[in-house]
Design a protein around this motif. Structure first.
Motif, short mmCIF file in Angstrom:
data_model
loop_
_atom_site.label_atom_id
_atom_site.label_comp_id
_atom_site.label_asym_id
_atom_site.label_seq_id
_atom_site.Cartn_x
_atom_site.Cartn_y
_atom_site.Cartn_z
N GLN A 1 0.84 -1.20 0.00
CA GLN A 1 0.00 0.00 0.00
C GLN A 1 0.87 1.25 0.00
O GLN A 1 1.83 1.37 0.76
CB GLN A 1 -0.91 0.02 1.23
N ASP B 1 -0.79 -1.96 -6.83
CA ASP B 1 -1.97 -2.83 -6.87
C ASP B 1 -1.61 -4.28 -7.25
O ASP B 1 -2.31 -4.92 -8.03
CB ASP B 1 -3.03 -2.29 -7.86
N SER C 1 -5.12 -6.72 -4.02
CA SER C 1 -6.14 -5.90 -3.38
C SER C 1 -6.96 -6.78 -2.44
O SER C 1 -7.19 -7.95 -2.71
CB SER C 1 -7.05 -5.24 -4.41
#
Length: 251
Positions: A233, A244, A247
């Motif tokens: 993150q 990403d 997720s």
């Protein structure tokens, strides 16, 4: 989900496809658009689109579509830890995959035992099943990429295993039905013919239920998966896009 189950999906292709990637995603509430290849000195994440189509992690460094990304010290530490923890997760995922093979083999043996097969058919089924399971375990041990289990490769493996095993059972039941009919027991013959005709339809849901025994082992991977999602993150590529790689809960 493609990132997490490095080879976990392989167990699902043992005839029944019960623990599909989407079920892993449901259990861990995680997803990824990337495939993963584990190499000795780096991790390679790739996807057809959108950009970046390839991300390479190596000891805290990052390349996006072939371009080195300048990172601050915190992001370098995060990615180095991400890589170490993902590498540590791989053997755990392999162990779950092997367990999935074991459960599927045991389930098929139990199902076959209740079908009333002849001795010759049972022996041939045991031999084919043992050979196919050994090959699958070998592939699990050797594979280093989720590409090995995507699309046609996985379908072809599952179809070939089904082609190895299903005719043995169906053929034996059909022969028993013929013998029953010739002896005048038409009701038994009809039941055996129906069982042979419905074999694939009836067997699959039972195998899927048996494979749910693998769910606790999958659940045990979830904390590590969530930890990976947290580590990446805030890290961005040179164009300012979030990585990403993984997720969780749609974030």
């Amino acid at each position: 989900m493609r990132l997490v189950p490095l080879l976990l999906v392989s167990a699902a292709w043992l005839l029944a496809t019960p623990l599909h990637a989407r079920q892993l995603a449901t259990r861990c509430h995680a997803n990824s658009s990337f495939d993963l290849t584990v190499q000795p000195d780096r991790l390679v994440f790739d996807r057809p689109s959108p950009a970046p189509r390839q991300l390479v992690l190596s000891h805290g460094s990052l390349m996006a579509d072939g371009v080195p990304v300048r990172l601050n010290a915190e992001d370098e530490d995060r990615l180095a830890l991400f890589e170490r923890e993902l590498r540590a997760l791989v053997p755990k995922a392999r162990a779950v995959a092997r367990r999935g093979v074991d459960i599927a083999v045991q389930a098929l043996h139990q199902e076959a035992a209740g079908m009333g097969l002849g001795a010759a058919a049972r022996s041939e089924l045991d031999q084919r099943l043992a050979a196919d399971a050994a090959e699958l375990r070998q592939r699990i041990a050797a594979s280093q990429s989720t590409h090995d289990w995507q699309g046609d490769a996985a379908r072809q493996l599952g179809n070939r295993m089904a082609a190895d095993l299903t005719p043995i059972v169906a053929g034996d039941l059909g022969q028993q039905a013929l013998q029953a009919a010739m002896s005048g027991d038409l009701d038994t013959a009809a039941r055996l013919r129906d069982r042979a005709a419905d074999l694939a339809t009836a067997l699959r849901p039972r195998l899927e239920r048996r494979m749910q025994a693998l769910a606790p082992a999958v659940d045990a991977l979830c904390p590590s998966i969530h930890r990976l999602a947290e580590l990446q993150q805030g890290v961005r590529d040179a164009a300012g896009r979030p990585l990403d790689l993984l997720s969780v809960d749609g974030r």
